[in-house]
Design a protein around this motif. Structure first.
Motif, short mmCIF file in Angstrom:
data_model
loop_
_atom_site.label_atom_id
_atom_site.label_comp_id
_atom_site.label_asym_id
_atom_site.label_seq_id
_atom_site.Cartn_x
_atom_site.Cartn_y
_atom_site.Cartn_z
N GLY A 78 -3.24 -15.05 2.08
CA GLY A 78 -2.27 -16.09 1.76
C GLY A 78 -1.93 -16.15 0.29
N ASP A 79 -2.44 -15.19 -0.52
CA ASP A 79 -2.19 -15.17 -1.97
C ASP A 79 -0.86 -14.46 -2.23
N ARG A 80 0.01 -15.19 -2.93
CA ARG A 80 1.35 -14.63 -3.19
C ARG A 80 1.28 -13.34 -4.02
N ALA A 81 0.25 -13.19 -4.82
CA ALA A 81 0.12 -11.99 -5.65
C ALA A 81 -0.06 -10.74 -4.82
N ASP A 82 -0.56 -10.91 -3.56
CA ASP A 82 -0.75 -9.73 -2.71
C ASP A 82 0.56 -9.16 -2.21
N LEU A 83 1.67 -9.88 -2.39
CA LEU A 83 2.98 -9.36 -1.98
C LEU A 83 3.63 -8.47 -3.05
N GLY A 84 2.96 -8.35 -4.21
CA GLY A 84 3.53 -7.49 -5.26
C GLY A 84 3.73 -6.06 -4.79
N PRO A 85 2.74 -5.39 -4.16
CA PRO A 85 2.96 -4.04 -3.65
C PRO A 85 4.10 -3.97 -2.64
N TYR A 86 4.28 -5.04 -1.81
CA TYR A 86 5.37 -5.04 -0.83
C TYR A 86 6.72 -4.97 -1.53
N GLU A 87 6.91 -5.85 -2.52
CA GLU A 87 8.20 -5.86 -3.23
C GLU A 87 8.43 -4.55 -4.01
N ALA A 88 7.35 -4.05 -4.65
CA ALA A 88 7.49 -2.78 -5.36
C ALA A 88 7.79 -1.66 -4.38
N GLY A 89 7.16 -1.70 -3.19
CA GLY A 89 7.43 -0.67 -2.19
C GLY A 89 8.86 -0.68 -1.72
N VAL A 90 9.43 -1.91 -1.56
CA VAL A 90 10.84 -2.02 -1.13
C VAL A 90 11.75 -1.38 -2.19
N ARG A 91 11.48 -1.69 -3.47
CA ARG A 91 12.32 -1.12 -4.53
C ARG A 91 12.15 0.39 -4.60
N GLN A 92 10.91 0.85 -4.47
CA GLN A 92 10.68 2.30 -4.53
C GLN A 92 11.37 2.99 -3.35
N GLU A 93 11.32 2.35 -2.17
CA GLU A 93 11.99 2.93 -0.99
C GLU A 93 13.48 3.09 -1.24
N GLN A 94 14.10 2.06 -1.81
CA GLN A 94 15.54 2.15 -2.09
C GLN A 94 15.85 3.25 -3.11
#
Length: 574
Positions: A78-94
């Motif tokens: 439930g820690d918002r900081a754990d979503l950092g890899p998700y957002e970075a992954g989305v940008r890297q995917e694009q």
């Protein structure tokens, strides 16, 4: 070999062979160039397209895995900081997808697979990732973990399967390019081997042809020429091979006939030369003996002749002093004649010895400051200048390579000569100056005396040559001859400038030092100075007899050491 081919010249045969080989090599070169271009394109595709696509497909898979891992971690913590890899992954995917699309112009199948991956990834995010993140933020981790079901995992597995299909397609394209590149390389190697075989076969054919058409005829021709060279001038030289060699053999045989015809004249000329050489050898031996006699004469003149001459002069002077006025006037006159003759004889012998020693008794060249030399000359001529009320001046003079005693004697003779031939109506003035002309220093000694007529400009440098009687102007007539010999010994030349307005100007040259030559070359006035020197370097017009005689003397003069550095003194001696 057919008669028509045998009539071909060597050049025509070589050109025909090289033309055939050239056509073959050009065809092979065109095919090789086409294969090389094709291979280069395939290698470029392998290195710049399929290779990067393979790496980027793995980066795309990593970006998707980062997203899936981050979503599951956020659902647990439930820690918002754990979503950092998700957002970075989305940008890297694009970014990766955009980069891959730029490389897919020649690979539509891979482009379709990439779109499939992109579609599956978007569906997974809408169906799984976004709902898990939203529910976890609003209802807590338990609600979020409840959405991470087996169905969600299967959806992500579909994304991974789409990426695997994409990578497989990229691998197939890469392998296809690699096979095509290897095939093109193999064909290129085959063509190179064929070209090498063509060159080797051509070389063998050319070697055999040259051996038959060049080496053998030349060897036969050389054998015939060797027989003639060994002395058999009556041996004919036949020709064989190409027409050029036949013509060469005919020319050599014609030369043999001319040599045989001229041999008798050559032998006669050699006999004459041997006779001339023997005469020259005799003359050289005679010249050697003459030089020894001259040296002996110089010794005798300096020792044996001087002693009796001094006795004659001494006793004549005793007679003159003791019996002056006791005898008649004619006897006094006879005794005076005897004294004067003995004294003149001593002066002649001393001057002749000084003339003969120039260049024979040497101390070696060194740097000599002509300003210092002029100071010594002023001291030597002081008595004569005081008697004649003469003024001696000199401008700034250079430093040159030479023998200081000889240069002192040179300038002393010029100054003394100018004082001697003065005018009675005006005070005598003598000025010595220098200027650089090219690689030489031109030094002038100018006076306001009686001058020299142009027709006598060359005679004054002849030994014992006098233009006036000894009663009018005393002297032995050897001073300017000594001047000329000293100047030529130093590698210069001397002449009389007949264009001065009054008096006489005697000019001579001495080689300049290397640093003076370099300075003259860098001077901004070099062009003007050179033009002036070319027009009238010494006051003697080009084409005149005086100029031609000076050139002949300069050509006969040996080159002396070079030098000349301007001194920094200006002095006037009155």
């Amino acid at each position: 070999m057919s008669a028509g081919l045998r009539a071909w010249s060597l050049r025509r045969r070589v050109v025909a062979l090289l033309a055939i080989v050239g056509v073959l090599l050009v065809g092979l070169a065109v095919a090789e160039a086409s294969l090389a271009e094709r291979s280069r394109n395939q290698v470029d595709a392998l290195l710049n397209q399929t290779g990067p696509l393979r790496v980027q497909s793995q980066e795309l898979l990593n970006a998707l895995l980062d997203q899936e891992t981050a979503v599951r971690g956020f659902a647990v913590s439930g820690d918002r900081a754990d979503l950092g890899p998700y957002e970075a992954g989305v940008r890297q995917e694009q970014d990766v997808i955009a980069s891959m699309r730029r490389l897919l112009n020649d690979y539509p199948q891979i482009g379709g697979d990439l779109r499939q991956v992109e579609t599956r990834a978007d569906e997974w995010r809408r169906a799984v990732a976004v709902p898990v993140i939203t529910v976890t933020e609003q209802e807590g981790t338990a609600a979020g973990q409840a959405l991470v079901t087996q169905v969600a995992r299967q959806q992500f597995d579909e994304v991974r399967a789409a990426v695997d299909d994409l990578q497989a397609e990229i691998f197939d394209a890469r392998e296809s390019n690699a096979r095509e590149a290897r095939r093109s390389g193999n064909l290129l190697a085959v063509l190179l081997i064929v070209a090498a075989l063509v060159v080797v076969v051509t070389g063998v054919l050319l070697l055999l042809s040259l051996d038959r058409t060049v080496v053998r005829p030349l060897t036969e021709l050389a054998q015939h020429v060797r027989r003639v060279a060994e002395g058999d001038f009556q041996h004919a030289i036949p020709g064989s091979g190409p027409p050029e060699f036949v013509q060469l053999a005919d020319d050599v045989d014609a030369m043999r006939r001319r040599i045989a015809a001229d041999l008798a004249e050559v032998r006669e000329a050699r006999q004459r030369i041997e006779w001339v050489n023997s005469q020259l050898q005799k003359q050289a031996e005679e010249l050697t003996r003459s030089n020894r006699d001259l040296e002996q004469f110089a010794y005798v003149a300096s020792h044996d002749l001087q002693e009796p001459l001094r006795k004659v002069a001494s006793f004549c002077q005793l007679l003159q002093r003791r019996y002056a006025g006791q005898l008649d006037e004619r006897a006094d006159q006879y005794i005076a004649f005897a004294v004067d003759g003995a004294q003149r004889m001593q002066r002649l012998i001393n001057d002749l010895l000084a003339f003969s020693r120039i260049g024979r008794l040497t101390v070696g060249f060194s740097e000599v400051d002509l300003n210092k030399v002029m100071g010594e000359v002023a001291g030597q001529t002081e008595a004569a200048r005081q008697y004649a009320d003469a003024e001696l001046t000199w401008s700034e003079l250079p430093v040159i390579q030479g023998e200081e005693p000889l240069l002192t004697n040179l300038l002393a003779n010029l100054v003394s000569n100018s004082i001697k031939f003065r005018r009675s109506d005006v005070p005598s003035k003598v000025h010595v100056s220098a200027r650089q002309v090219g690689d030489e220093w031109e030094i002038s000694c100018q006076d306001n005396g009686i001058g020299i007529e142009p027709e006598f400009a060359d005679k004054i440098f002849v030994i014992f040559q006098r233009l006036h009687s000894k009663d009018a102007y005393p002297g032995t007539g050897i001073g300017l001859a000594i001047v000329k010999k000293i100047v030529e010994y130093h590698g210069g030349r001397v002449w009389v400038d007949t264009d001065v307005s009054e008096g006489a100007a005697i000019r001579f040259t001495l080689p300049a030092l290397p640093e003076d030559r370099a300075a003259a070359g860098e001077s901004p006035d070099e062009e003007a100075t050179g033009a002036q020197a070319t027009e009238t370097p010494d006051g003697v017009p080009d084409g005149s007899p005086e100029r031609e005689r000076e050139r002949e003397r300069a050509e006969r003069t040996e080159e002396a050491p070079e030098g000349g550095r301007t001194g920094g003194m200006r002095e006037t001696v009155g």
